[in-house]
Design a protein around this motif. Structure first.
Motif, PDB file in Angstrom:
ATOM      1  N   VAL A 106       6.463  -0.356   2.456  1.00  0.00           N
ATOM      2  CA  VAL A 106       6.324   0.872   2.089  1.00  0.00           C
ATOM      3  C   VAL A 106       4.959   1.532   2.148  1.00  0.00           C
ATOM      4  CG1 VAL A 106       5.686  -0.002  -0.475  1.00  0.00           C
ATOM      5  CG2 VAL A 106       6.648   2.272  -0.144  1.00  0.00           C
ATOM      6  N   HIS A 107       3.999   0.711   2.209  1.00  0.00           N
ATOM      7  CA  HIS A 107       2.377   1.148   2.319  1.00  0.00           C
ATOM      8  C   HIS A 107       2.195   2.024   3.709  1.00  0.00           C
ATOM      9  CE1 HIS A 107       2.752  -2.747   4.162  1.00  0.00           C
ATOM     10  NE2 HIS A 107       1.726  -2.221   5.236  1.00  0.00           N
ATOM     11  N   ARG A 108       3.389   1.680   4.608  1.00  0.00           N
ATOM     12  CA  ARG A 108       3.133   2.461   5.946  1.00  0.00           C
ATOM     13  C   ARG A 108       3.466   3.983   5.797  1.00  0.00           C
ATOM     14  NH1 ARG A 108       2.073  -0.826  10.180  1.00  0.00           N
ATOM     15  NH2 ARG A 108       2.329  -2.948   9.857  1.00  0.00           N
ATOM     16  N   PHE A 109       4.012   4.452   4.729  1.00  0.00           N
ATOM     17  CA  PHE A 109       4.441   5.810   4.393  1.00  0.00           C
ATOM     18  C   PHE A 109       3.180   6.613   4.033  1.00  0.00           C
ATOM     19  CE2 PHE A 109       9.237   5.265   3.567  1.00  0.00           C
ATOM     20  CZ  PHE A 109       9.492   5.816   4.814  1.00  0.00           C
ATOM     21  N   ASN A 110       2.938   7.828   4.374  1.00  0.00           N
ATOM     22  CA  ASN A 110       1.972   8.546   4.083  1.00  0.00           C
ATOM     23  C   ASN A 110       2.002   8.970   2.567  1.00  0.00           C
ATOM     24  OD1 ASN A 110       3.327  10.978   4.474  1.00  0.00           O
ATOM     25  ND2 ASN A 110       2.982  11.264   6.480  1.00  0.00           N
ATOM     26  N   VAL A 129      12.772   0.378  -5.121  1.00  0.00           N
ATOM     27  CA  VAL A 129      12.184  -1.130  -4.916  1.00  0.00           C
ATOM     28  C   VAL A 129      11.424  -1.258  -3.640  1.00  0.00           C
ATOM     29  CG1 VAL A 129      12.344  -3.690  -4.871  1.00  0.00           C
ATOM     30  CG2 VAL A 129      14.052  -2.207  -6.204  1.00  0.00           C
ATOM     31  N   GLY A 130      10.206  -0.852  -3.861  1.00  0.00           N
ATOM     32  CA  GLY A 130       9.310  -1.038  -2.617  1.00  0.00           C
ATOM     33  C   GLY A 130       8.470  -2.506  -2.304  1.00  0.00           C
ATOM     34  N   ALA A 131       8.543  -2.658  -0.996  1.00  0.00           N
ATOM     35  CA  ALA A 131       7.883  -4.104  -0.750  1.00  0.00           C
ATOM     36  C   ALA A 131       6.562  -3.791   0.188  1.00  0.00           C
ATOM     37  CB  ALA A 131       8.805  -4.851   0.242  1.00  0.00           C
ATOM     38  N   THR A 132       5.591  -4.653   0.013  1.00  0.00           N
ATOM     39  CA  THR A 132       4.365  -4.222   0.701  1.00  0.00           C
ATOM     40  C   THR A 132       3.740  -5.666   0.694  1.00  0.00           C
ATOM     41  OG1 THR A 132       2.417  -3.236   0.594  1.00  0.00           O
ATOM     42  CG2 THR A 132       3.079  -3.651  -1.514  1.00  0.00           C
ATOM     43  N   THR A 133       2.957  -5.828   1.810  1.00  0.00           N
ATOM     44  CA  THR A 133       2.060  -7.169   2.019  1.00  0.00           C
ATOM     45  C   THR A 133       0.717  -6.419   1.587  1.00  0.00           C
ATOM     46  OG1 THR A 133       1.846  -6.493   4.307  1.00  0.00           O
ATOM     47  CG2 THR A 133       3.436  -8.178   3.815  1.00  0.00           C
ATOM     48  N   GLU A 134       0.341  -5.308   1.163  1.00  0.00           N
ATOM     49  CA  GLU A 134      -1.026  -4.768   1.271  1.00  0.00           C
ATOM     50  C   GLU A 134      -1.035  -4.426  -0.435  1.00  0.00           C
ATOM     51  OE1 GLU A 134      -3.071  -4.699   3.482  1.00  0.00           O
ATOM     52  OE2 GLU A 134      -1.894  -5.419   4.724  1.00  0.00           O
ATOM     53  N   ASN A 135      -2.323  -4.744  -0.883  1.00  0.00           N
ATOM     54  CA  ASN A 135      -2.667  -4.014  -2.165  1.00  0.00           C
ATOM     55  C   ASN A 135      -2.124  -2.692  -2.868  1.00  0.00           C
ATOM     56  OD1 ASN A 135      -3.949  -3.520  -4.639  1.00  0.00           O
ATOM     57  ND2 ASN A 135      -5.681  -4.757  -4.191  1.00  0.00           N
ATOM     58  N   PRO A 136      -1.308  -2.664  -3.412  1.00  0.00           N
ATOM     59  CA  PRO A 136      -0.668  -1.368  -3.772  1.00  0.00           C
ATOM     60  C   PRO A 136      -1.830  -0.466  -4.577  1.00  0.00           C
ATOM     61  CG  PRO A 136       0.483  -3.327  -4.670  1.00  0.00           C
ATOM     62  CD  PRO A 136      -0.603  -3.813  -4.241  1.00  0.00           C
ATOM     63  N   LEU A 140      -0.942   2.763  -1.931  1.00  0.00           N
ATOM     64  CA  LEU A 140       0.115   3.578  -2.700  1.00  0.00           C
ATOM     65  C   LEU A 140      -0.267   4.568  -3.585  1.00  0.00           C
ATOM     66  CD1 LEU A 140       2.794   1.075  -3.631  1.00  0.00           C
ATOM     67  CD2 LEU A 140       2.574   2.240  -1.537  1.00  0.00           C
ATOM     68  N   ASN A 141       0.001   5.999  -3.635  1.00  0.00           N
ATOM     69  CA  ASN A 141      -0.542   6.842  -4.389  1.00  0.00           C
ATOM     70  C   ASN A 141      -0.431   6.670  -5.753  1.00  0.00           C
ATOM     71  OD1 ASN A 141       1.997   8.185  -5.393  1.00  0.00           O
ATOM     72  ND2 ASN A 141       1.902   9.288  -3.255  1.00  0.00           N
ATOM     73  N   SER A 142      -0.987   6.917  -6.836  1.00  0.00           N
ATOM     74  CA  SER A 142      -1.155   6.779  -8.090  1.00  0.00           C
ATOM     75  C   SER A 142       0.147   7.158  -8.981  1.00  0.00           C
ATOM     76  CB  SER A 142      -2.363   7.261  -9.147  1.00  0.00           C
ATOM     77  OG  SER A 142      -2.505   9.022  -8.576  1.00  0.00           O
ATOM     78  N   ALA A 143       0.576   8.520  -8.338  1.00  0.00           N
ATOM     79  CA  ALA A 143       2.051   9.141  -8.886  1.00  0.00           C
ATOM     80  C   ALA A 143       3.143   7.959  -8.848  1.00  0.00           C
ATOM     81  CB  ALA A 143       2.228  10.355  -8.374  1.00  0.00           C
ATOM     82  N   LEU A 144       3.283   7.327  -7.753  1.00  0.00           N
ATOM     83  CA  LEU A 144       4.247   6.319  -7.428  1.00  0.00           C
ATOM     84  C   LEU A 144       3.874   5.207  -8.074  1.00  0.00           C
ATOM     85  CD1 LEU A 144       6.803   5.714  -5.575  1.00  0.00           C
ATOM     86  CD2 LEU A 144       5.560   4.874  -3.990  1.00  0.00           C
ATOM     87  N   LEU A 145       2.804   4.637  -8.044  1.00  0.00           N
ATOM     88  CA  LEU A 145       2.483   3.490  -9.147  1.00  0.00           C
ATOM     89  C   LEU A 145       2.561   3.687 -10.467  1.00  0.00           C
ATOM     90  CD1 LEU A 145      -0.782   2.024  -7.628  1.00  0.00           C
ATOM     91  CD2 LEU A 145       1.614   0.782  -7.213  1.00  0.00           C
ATOM     92  N   SER A 146       2.611   4.875 -11.168  1.00  0.00           N
ATOM     93  CA  SER A 146       2.818   5.203 -12.476  1.00  0.00           C
ATOM     94  C   SER A 146       4.392   5.213 -12.891  1.00  0.00           C
ATOM     95  CB  SER A 146       2.321   6.419 -12.836  1.00  0.00           C
ATOM     96  OG  SER A 146       2.934   7.454 -12.226  1.00  0.00           O
ATOM     97  N   ARG A 147       5.334   5.249 -11.860  1.00  0.00           N
ATOM     98  CA  ARG A 147       6.630   5.245 -11.964  1.00  0.00           C
ATOM     99  C   ARG A 147       7.423   3.772 -11.898  1.00  0.00           C
ATOM    100  NH1 ARG A 147       4.736   9.942 -11.155  1.00  0.00           N
ATOM    101  NH2 ARG A 147       5.669  11.835 -11.614  1.00  0.00           N
TER     102      ARG A 147
END
Length: 438
Positions: A106-110, A129-136, A140-147
């Protein structure tokens, strides 16, 4: 399951109990496990290294929620496909069906692509459900993280990987059971260690070994072929890179040559540019050692030049020796602290005038204006220092930036500068007293 599918896919766990590792999240009584067993699913970000079970867990989330399961990859999918999938999920929601949308990498999405999910998460159309190997936090933007809740998955321990390999060897339906494959415990442990925390990679190595095995026996010769090109996890631009350079720098600063050498070896092994490491080591020589041992900077430049001339692998020894020296010698950040303090005054005080006695007077007019008047040539003064002569702007008179530490060569510098500063203080006091009495 298609028999032509890779072993790692055929052996994908079909229950929470079948997942190896991740006891903190999925062990008995763990909060996430209790929620899944009760069917209470929520949008989440699964953050962890490759092969730790992110995709498997997403599938089990959908199963527990009795929901549709849809997978998209940020590597392969664009915004049009994302919108199509979200529209289908909204239609299914209207029919009373839930959709678990699994977004791999998911981290590859802008930012714009990430924002597309927000209204559908809020409306309940999807369980995201997003999967990432990178630090969210970074990707990832804060709006997505907050949800979403962030769940951190760990690299799977070697003993747990061994358990997954044994299961594959015993499973006659989906695994290698019934094929007469034999392998001793030591070889199995070697495969698990070589996988470097990645269960999928371990199963792939086992499958290759089984194909190469003579008469079904995976012996040392077979293992040597399979593990000949083993590599370790390292991302030249991701969090692992920054974590490891931080570990190297802090090991040098903590005077731990063994740890510093290990982290240097890890980064070189992972493919880090040696020129980058040479530059960072030179920075350490200036920032963390400074005048406690001025030879450190000379050694850093020499090691950098040696690597440029020798290349790898011979030049790596020069970097290794530099790391050992930097970690072993005296440390001082007094120069670094002094430089920051001086720059802060420059920024805060503006354009302070140069004292008149320090200015050059190459013309008659400038001499007439007082340029250079009262300047004392230190070499002509007894002791070689004009103690009552100030060199800072008047607004900063008496300011002390450089405070040498009692380490290495700086101990001698401290003794000398302490004596000079005390003498200057007394000289300035005497000068002011004389001016007052006049």
């Amino acid at each position: 399951m298609n028999a032509l599918a890779p072993l790692a896919e055929r052996m994908r766990p079909r229950s929470l109990d079948a997942i190896v590792g991740q006891r903190r999240l999925l062990g008995p009584g763990a909060a996430l496990r209790r929620a899944l067993e009760a069917g209470r699913v929520h949008s989440m970000i699964l953050w962890g290294p490759p092969g730790c079970g992110k995709t498997t867990l997403a599938r089990l989330v959908a199963e527990r929620a009795q929901a549709r399961f849809h997978v998209i990859s940020a590597v392969m999918s664009g915004l049009p496909e994302v919108r199509r999938v979200l529209a289908e999920a909204a239609e299914a929601f209207a029919r009373g069906e839930r959709t678990v949308l699994f977004v791999d990498e998911v981290h590859r999405f802008n930012k714009a692509q990430q924002d597309a999910f927000l209204p559908h998460i809020e409306a309940g159309h999807i369980v995201f459900v997003g999967a990432t190997t990178e630090n969210p936090s970074f990707e990832l933007n804060s709006a997505l993280l907050s949800r979403c809740r962030v769940h951190v998955l760990e690299a799977v321990a070697a003993e747990d990987i061994v358990a997954a390999l044994r299961r594959a060897l015993d499973d006659a339906e989906q695994g290698l059971g019934g094929q007469g494959i034999t392998i001793d415990d030591g070889a199995l442990e070697s495969l698990a260690e070589a996988a470097d925390g990645d269960v999928r990679r371990a199963l792939t190595l086992l499958e290759i070994a089984a194909e190469l095995a003579t008469d079904g026996r995976i012996d040392e010769a077979t293992l040597a072929q399979v593990l000949a090109d083993r590599t370790r996890r390292f991302d030249k631009q991701g969090e692992q890179f920054y974590d490891q350079i931080s570990a190297l720098h802090k090991s040098v600063r903590s005077s731990d040559p063994d740890a510093a050498l290990y982290w240097l070896a890890r980064m070189l092994d992972g493919g880090c540019d040696p020129a980058y490491l040479a530059r960072r080591l030179t920075r350490m020589a200036v920032e963390d050692i400074g005048l406690a041992d001025p030879r450190a900077l000379d050694m850093a430049i020499s090691a950098w030049e040696a690597y440029d001339r020798l290349g790898s692998p011979e030049g790596e020894l020069a970097l290794a020796q530099l790391v050992l020296y930097l970690a072993s010698c005296a440390k001082s950040n007094a120069g670094y602290v002094a430089w920051k303090a001086a720059r802060a005054d420059v920024a805060a005080q503006g354009t302070l005038a140069v004292p008149m006695h320090l200015r050059n007077a190459p013309t008659k007019l400038m001499k007439g204006l007082g340029y250079g008047k009262g300047y004392q040539y230190d070499h002509d003064v007894e002791g070689g220092v004009a103690l009552d002569q100030t060199c800072l702007p008047e607004a900063l008179e008496g300011r002390v930036y450089y405070r040498p530490l009692e380490r290495g060569l700086e101990l001698r510098l401290k003794e000398k500068l302490d004596a000079l500063r005390e003498a200057r203080t007394q000289a300035r006091a005497g000068r002011r007293g004389g001016q007052g009495g006049g």
